[in-house]
Design a protein around this motif. Structure first.
Motif, short mmCIF file in Angstrom:
data_model
loop_
_atom_site.label_atom_id
_atom_site.label_comp_id
_atom_site.label_asym_id
_atom_site.label_seq_id
_atom_site.Cartn_x
_atom_site.Cartn_y
_atom_site.Cartn_z
N GLY A 124 -27.47 -3.41 44.94
CA GLY A 124 -26.49 -3.77 46.14
C GLY A 124 -25.50 -2.80 46.90
N HIS A 125 -26.11 -2.23 48.03
CA HIS A 125 -26.17 -1.27 48.53
C HIS A 125 -24.58 -1.37 49.63
CE1 HIS A 125 -29.54 1.00 46.98
NE2 HIS A 125 -28.40 0.12 46.40
N LYS A 178 -24.67 5.12 47.43
CA LYS A 178 -25.57 5.02 47.89
C LYS A 178 -26.13 4.49 48.42
CE LYS A 178 -28.12 3.03 43.67
NZ LYS A 178 -26.93 3.04 43.36
N GLY A 225 -25.08 2.87 38.62
CA GLY A 225 -25.32 2.63 39.70
C GLY A 225 -24.27 2.66 40.53
N THR A 232 -32.14 -1.33 33.70
CA THR A 232 -33.20 -1.71 34.04
C THR A 232 -34.70 -1.25 34.08
OG1 THR A 232 -33.46 -3.03 36.27
CG2 THR A 232 -33.04 -0.74 36.33
N ASN A 245 -31.74 -6.21 42.38
CA ASN A 245 -30.65 -6.48 41.67
C ASN A 245 -29.78 -5.04 42.14
OD1 ASN A 245 -32.96 -4.73 41.13
ND2 ASN A 245 -32.99 -4.29 39.40
P1 IMO Z 1 -27.27 -0.20 42.89
O1 IMO Z 1 -28.12 -0.45 43.37
C1 IMO Z 1 -25.23 -1.27 38.79
C2 IMO Z 1 -27.92 -3.40 35.52
C3 IMO Z 1 -27.07 -4.20 35.17
C4 IMO Z 1 -27.82 -4.72 33.81
C5 IMO Z 1 -29.51 -3.64 34.04
C6 IMO Z 1 -29.77 -4.92 33.83
O2 IMO Z 1 -26.52 -1.55 43.63
O3 IMO Z 1 -26.61 0.60 42.27
P2 IMO Z 1 -31.78 -5.98 35.50
O4 IMO Z 1 -30.94 -7.29 36.40
O5 IMO Z 1 -31.59 -5.07 36.35
O6 IMO Z 1 -32.10 -6.56 34.50
O7 IMO Z 1 -30.13 -5.18 34.80
O8 IMO Z 1 -29.07 -2.77 35.27
N1 IMO Z 1 -27.68 -3.16 37.15
C7 IMO Z 1 -27.20 -2.31 38.85
N2 IMO Z 1 -26.04 -2.23 37.70
N3 IMO Z 1 -25.82 -1.39 39.89
C8 IMO Z 1 -26.69 -2.28 40.05
O9 IMO Z 1 -27.82 -1.89 41.44
C9 IMO Z 1 -27.44 -2.91 39.40
N4 IMO Z 1 -28.72 -3.01 39.06
C10 IMO Z 1 -29.14 -3.53 38.13
O10 IMO Z 1 -25.83 -4.97 35.30
O11 IMO Z 1 -26.86 -4.07 33.04
#
Ligand code: IMO
Ligand code: GDP
Ligand code: MG
Length: 430
Positions: free
Chosen positions: A40-41, A16, A12, A239, A38
């Motif tokens: 953040g773009h 993106k 993540g 996730t 979850n």
């Molecule tokens: P973007 O789209 C980075 C991570 C969380 C945690 C795990 C599970 O911005 O790349 P969740 O709330 O989804 O059940 O958490 O996934 N996580 C991300 N890490 N970027 C994200 O989104 C993330 N969405 C979830 O930190 O380790």
């Protein structure tokens, strides 16, 4: 090209939002198909930065239309807040511009509460974003979840909320020793937002089919990263959705045969927020240097948590390329590597006497693998103003070539800063 699927190539936050924003200049539709807020773009235009959590990142152009597919979990209050912020900034978010699949799942306030309580009970086992993602997907799989179509049958909606609250109350009171919820109060917390969203709710797969028939240019915006995929990621530190390329099909109704190109967005080094293995992590000074290397710094766009930093890991990248059928890479944050003298890249793992050039999917191994590294010299120049590949320092070109060779696919674009124009296009995708 008319249908391009983008996938986060790591854990993540690869950039993106930035890449999708750049590509959106030339597309008709941008589609989100999994995850929720979850994500953040971040998109930077001039010195103004906008963070999208649920809305597709393409919405900052007047000409784009956006679809939120059935695979997405939508918190009604969060998406309405985002819509209102965009409207205040002068964008019009009409049902014509933003379609929401009726089969998308609804994140309810109790999902967020349960996410937080379980993290608290387990001492932050997963380090989730506490946005209710896991509990909402669990209800979907348990076949008790609320969907946006339910808004069209008031009695059914009310009955479903009541049944859910009854079940959640057993968990809240007996497992977490908390006060029970009141179904009417729960509905009141979301009713205004749901009324605002109702005109956007439609047959998402039908909308997509129509766009395909009209030969529109369609971009799929992945959320999270392929290593957070519920099946193929570093389970259980993942996730709750399919973040790999295949998720774009099941999460939107896109026919497999319609996909023209699959692109991974890959940071020039590697980061992770939350718990879980990270074989090439640098926990000391180098990690800190990478974290503070860029103009923005590696801090979560959703939760503000510092991101763990380390080196690009080819054993994992090859695994992602293989599993998602990646045909090209958009490399981001190459500019940040100016801050180190030596760039390292994980070349392979050794564990239990076996050498892996490609990760084998057994996440239990990742805590004890020994990483073999290659080392590359960095460059002193600030490359954030470079717009042509030929103008990069030779050491930067060599680094890109090494990643292409290691991953087995071409680097089609390179981002050298957070702003829209800080991009080197080597191949036009649309
Ligand atoms: P973007 O789209 C980075 C991570 C969380 C945690 C795990 C599970 O911005 O790349 P969740 O709330 O989804 O059940 O958490 O996934 N996580 C991300 N890490 N970027 C994200 O989104 C993330 N969405 C979830 O930190 O380790
Ligand atoms: P996403 O979740 O994949 O969209 O990524 P995030 O927005 O969470 O994090 C990426 C961060 O890096 C944001 O602050 C972007 O503005 C920034 N960014 C994106 N591309 C680049 C780049 O090429 N160089 C630098 N220095 N920053 C970038
Ligand atoms: Mg992010």
């Amino acid at each position: 090209m008319s249908v391009v699927v983008t996938v986060g190539g790591q854990w993540g936050d690869e950039g993106k939002g930035k890449v999708v924003d750049v590509l959106s200049a030339d597309v008709d539709w941008v589609v989100r198909h999994q995850g929720g807020n979850n994500a953040g773009h971040t998109i930077m235009i001039g010195d103004k930065s906008t963070i999208f959590h649920l809305l597709p990142s393409g919405l900052l152009y007047e000409h784009t239309r956006c679809l939120i597919g059935n695979g997405v979990v939508i918190d009604p209050n969060v998406i309405v807040e985002e819509i209102e912020a965009l409207e205040q900034a002068g964008h019009s978010i009409t049902p014509e511009r933003l379609a929401i699949s009726g089969q998308a799942s609804m994140i309810m306030p109790y999902h967020c509460q349960l996410d937080g309580l379980e993290e608290e009970r387990t001492g932050g086992r997963l380090g989730t974003t506490k946005r209710g993602i896991g509990p909402c997907y669990a209800d979907k799989i348990n076949r008790v979840g609320l969907r946006y179509w339910d808004l069209f049958d008031e009695a059914l909606f009310k009955e479903k909320v009541e049944k859910n609250v009854e079940q959640k109350n057993l968990i809240l009171t007996r497992l977490y020793d908390k006060e029970p919820l009141n179904a009417k109060a729960v509905m009141e917390q979301v009713q205004d937002s749901l009324a605002r969203l109702k005109p956007h709710v439609c047959d998402g797969a039908g909308v997509l089919k129509q766009a395909l028939q009209e030969n529109k240019k369609i971009l799929f915006e992945g959320a999270q990263g392929a290593l957070l995929d519920i099946d193929f990621g570093t389970y259980p530190y993942v996730t709750s959705s399919n973040t790999m390329a295949g998720g774009s099909l099941t999460g939107s109704g896109l026919p497999m045969s319609a996909v023209d190109r699959i692109i991974a967005i890959v940071k020039a080094f590697q980061t992770r927020v939350g718990s879980g293995p990270f074989p090439t992590e640098e926990t000391g000074e180098i990690g800190n240097t990478l974290r503070h290397g860029g103009p923005v710094g590696e801090f979560g766009a959703t939760t503000g948590r510092p991101r763990r930093c380390g080196w690009l890991d080819l054993a994992l990248l090859r695994y992602v390329v293989r599993n998602s059928g990646i045909q090209g890479i958009a490399m981001t944050k190459l500019d940040v590597l100016s801050v180190v003298d030596e760039i390292k890249v994980g070349r392979a793992y050794n564990v239990d006497g076996v050498r892996y050039e490609t990760f084998n999917g057994d996440a239990n191994l990742l805590d004890r693998v020994e990483v073999e590294y290659d080392s590359f010299p960095s460059w002193d120049e600030d490359i954030s103003g470079v717009r042509n590949f030929e103008d990069l320092p030779q050491t930067a070109k060599d680094y890109v070539a090494a990643i292409e060779k290691g991953a087995g696919c071409p680097v089609v674009m390179i981002s050298v800063g957070p702003a829209r124009d800080q991009i080197i296009i080597r191949e036009k995708l649309f």
